[in-house]
Every structure is written in C-alpha cells, then in structure tokens.
Design a protein around this motif. Sequence first.
Motif, PDB file in Angstrom:
ATOM      1  N   GLN A  13       0.835  -1.198   0.000  1.00 41.05           N
ATOM      2  CA  GLN A  13       0.000   0.000   0.000  1.00 41.05           C
ATOM      3  C   GLN A  13       0.873   1.253   0.000  1.00 41.05           C
ATOM      4  O   GLN A  13       2.016   1.229   0.455  1.00 41.05           O
ATOM      5  CB  GLN A  13      -0.907   0.016   1.223  1.00 41.05           C
ATOM      6  N   ALA A  14       0.311   2.322  -0.512  1.00 39.39           N
ATOM      7  CA  ALA A  14       1.016   3.602  -0.495  1.00 39.39           C
ATOM      8  C   ALA A  14       1.452   3.938   0.927  1.00 39.39           C
ATOM      9  O   ALA A  14       0.694   3.736   1.880  1.00 39.39           O
ATOM     10  CB  ALA A  14       0.123   4.697  -1.050  1.00 39.39           C
ATOM     11  N   GLY A  65      15.675  10.685  -0.701  1.00 36.05           N
ATOM     12  CA  GLY A  65      15.083  10.828   0.617  1.00 36.05           C
ATOM     13  C   GLY A  65      14.127   9.710   0.994  1.00 36.05           C
ATOM     14  O   GLY A  65      13.723   9.600   2.157  1.00 36.05           O
ATOM     15  N   ARG A  66      13.734   8.896   0.025  1.00 34.44           N
ATOM     16  CA  ARG A  66      12.817   7.783   0.296  1.00 34.44           C
ATOM     17  C   ARG A  66      13.482   6.424   0.079  1.00 34.44           C
ATOM     18  O   ARG A  66      13.153   5.463   0.772  1.00 34.44           O
ATOM     19  CB  ARG A  66      11.590   7.876  -0.613  1.00 34.44           C
ATOM     20  N   PHE A  67      14.374   6.339  -0.893  1.00 37.86           N
ATOM     21  CA  PHE A  67      15.042   5.084  -1.214  1.00 37.86           C
ATOM     22  C   PHE A  67      16.493   5.150  -0.762  1.00 37.86           C
ATOM     23  O   PHE A  67      17.128   6.213  -0.791  1.00 37.86           O
ATOM     24  CB  PHE A  67      15.025   4.838  -2.725  1.00 37.86           C
ATOM     25  N   SER A  84       8.172   4.954   2.143  1.00 40.97           N
ATOM     26  CA  SER A  84       7.178   5.956   1.725  1.00 40.97           C
ATOM     27  C   SER A  84       6.798   5.766   0.259  1.00 40.97           C
ATOM     28  O   SER A  84       6.770   6.718  -0.529  1.00 40.97           O
ATOM     29  CB  SER A  84       7.734   7.372   1.947  1.00 40.97           C
ATOM     30  N   LEU A  85       6.492   4.546  -0.084  1.00 50.08           N
ATOM     31  CA  LEU A  85       6.198   4.231  -1.481  1.00 50.08           C
ATOM     32  C   LEU A  85       4.933   4.933  -1.965  1.00 50.08           C
ATOM     33  O   LEU A  85       3.982   5.131  -1.195  1.00 50.08           O
ATOM     34  CB  LEU A  85       6.077   2.723  -1.659  1.00 50.08           C
ATOM     35  N   VAL A 116       7.230  -4.374  -8.623  1.00 47.38           N
ATOM     36  CA  VAL A 116       6.783  -3.630  -7.452  1.00 47.38           C
ATOM     37  C   VAL A 116       5.479  -2.932  -7.816  1.00 47.38           C
ATOM     38  O   VAL A 116       5.429  -2.184  -8.798  1.00 47.38           O
ATOM     39  CB  VAL A 116       7.835  -2.593  -7.009  1.00 47.38           C
ATOM     40  N   THR A 117       4.447  -3.198  -7.042  1.00 48.66           N
ATOM     41  CA  THR A 117       3.148  -2.577  -7.269  1.00 48.66           C
ATOM     42  C   THR A 117       2.715  -1.871  -5.995  1.00 48.66           C
ATOM     43  O   THR A 117       2.647  -2.492  -4.932  1.00 48.66           O
ATOM     44  CB  THR A 117       2.091  -3.609  -7.676  1.00 48.66           C
ATOM     45  N   VAL A 118       2.431  -0.580  -6.120  1.00 47.14           N
ATOM     46  CA  VAL A 118       2.016   0.227  -4.973  1.00 47.14           C
ATOM     47  C   VAL A 118       0.571   0.648  -5.193  1.00 47.14           C
ATOM     48  O   VAL A 118       0.258   1.349  -6.152  1.00 47.14           O
ATOM     49  CB  VAL A 118       2.915   1.458  -4.802  1.00 47.14           C
TER      50      VAL A 118
END
Length: 120
Positions: A13-14, A65-67, A84-85, A116-118
């Motif tokens: 999920q996001a 900043g996220r990865f 934080s996908l 990868v599916t968000v």
Amino acid sequence: QVQLVDSGGGLVQAGGSLRLSCTASKRISAYAMGWFRQAPGKEREFVAAINWSGGSTVYADSVKGRFTISRDNAKNTVYLQMNSLKPEDTAVYYCAVRFGGVALTSYDYWGQGTQVTVSS
C-alpha cells in the motif's frame, strides 16, 4: 559474464516499504551497481547507483530521501530499501552491474527484474 538475480518485489500500500535484493553469480566488489525501473508504457529510468565500496551513492530526484541503496560485498548482494512508497513507484525494478565507476548509464549486465506494485 555475470548473472544477477533480483528479488523482493511485491504488492504494497502507499506509504509502505519494500526491500529489493540483487545477488550476483560472481564477485562484484570492484564494480558499481545500479537500480533501474520501467513502468508500463514508459522507458526504463535510472533509480540509484552505488560505487564499489558503498562510499558513494547517487539517486534520481524522484526517489531521493525515500530510497536507500546499499551493498554487502561479502554476499555479492546489493539492496534497495524503498520507504514511503507511492503509486507512481509501480514498475519492474532491475539491478545492473557496471564495470567501472558510478554512473547513470552504460551498465553491462542486468537482472531479470522484480515487480513492485504500490496501491493507493
């Protein structure tokens, strides 16, 4: 020739997190490694790269900043920690090895990719 095996993709999920792994069939301690992704209908794009020692990294602005890219040379493995996908991170992710320094292009061998599916 170097074979790379990508793993760790999935549905999240996001706002969630995933960690991708890429294991090489040979020693990669002397080479730069990178992660790329390709979304449906789009060209493959650079995500992150790391130099041979792990002391230098570079990121696409969209993931900065996220990865976090990291590596364990003893295990011939490189990782991509994704936090934080967002739905726009949905893509097939590929790792690659470059017989040279850190760069955004000109990689020599590629993994098979991991989806990868968000979801929003």
